[in-house]
Design an enzyme around this catalytic site. Sequence first.
Site, short mmCIF file in Angstrom:
data_model
loop_
_atom_site.label_atom_id
_atom_site.label_comp_id
_atom_site.label_asym_id
_atom_site.label_seq_id
_atom_site.Cartn_x
_atom_site.Cartn_y
_atom_site.Cartn_z
N HIS A 100 0.85 -1.19 0.00
CA HIS A 100 0.00 0.00 0.00
C HIS A 100 0.88 1.24 0.00
O HIS A 100 1.98 1.23 0.52
CB HIS A 100 -0.97 0.01 1.19
N HIS A 102 1.02 5.24 1.02
CA HIS A 102 0.43 6.30 1.83
C HIS A 102 0.52 7.62 1.09
O HIS A 102 1.59 7.98 0.57
CB HIS A 102 1.21 6.47 3.14
#
Length: 141
Positions: A100, A102
């Site tokens: 992922h 950010h």
Amino acid sequence: MSKSCIFCSIIAGEIPSAQVYRDSDFVVIMDKYPINRGHTLVIPVKHYDTLLHMPLAEVGRLYAAVPAVAKAVVSAVGADGFNIGQNNGIAANQIVPHVHVHVIPRFADDSPDGKWPTRRVADMKELGGLAEKIRKKVKAK
């Protein structure tokens, strides 16, 4: 999908999230433990523990999506700048072992001592409102 992965559970709809965007490859959600208001995560739908496990073409598509999300986040929350973060492995402070990215909005006054702002737990009502504001900006691109 990994049955023990919280992001896979979110992607499968088993755990609620404040979703900004979703297509067949990626989901964009609000971080439940934001560093700043508008902290957003860009997550591949397919499970990969780290960036090194992803095929290069998928890494390229992931990072091609990040600028559009960052632009929408900055605009929606009136940020002065932003950070992009991506951790790989426990030693790099990767808390959820699912790739992922950010997108962390930054504000001129958020770190007067030069340190990162402290994470906090955000409530779903706040996250839902921010997701809606960012979603409108993503669709307007």
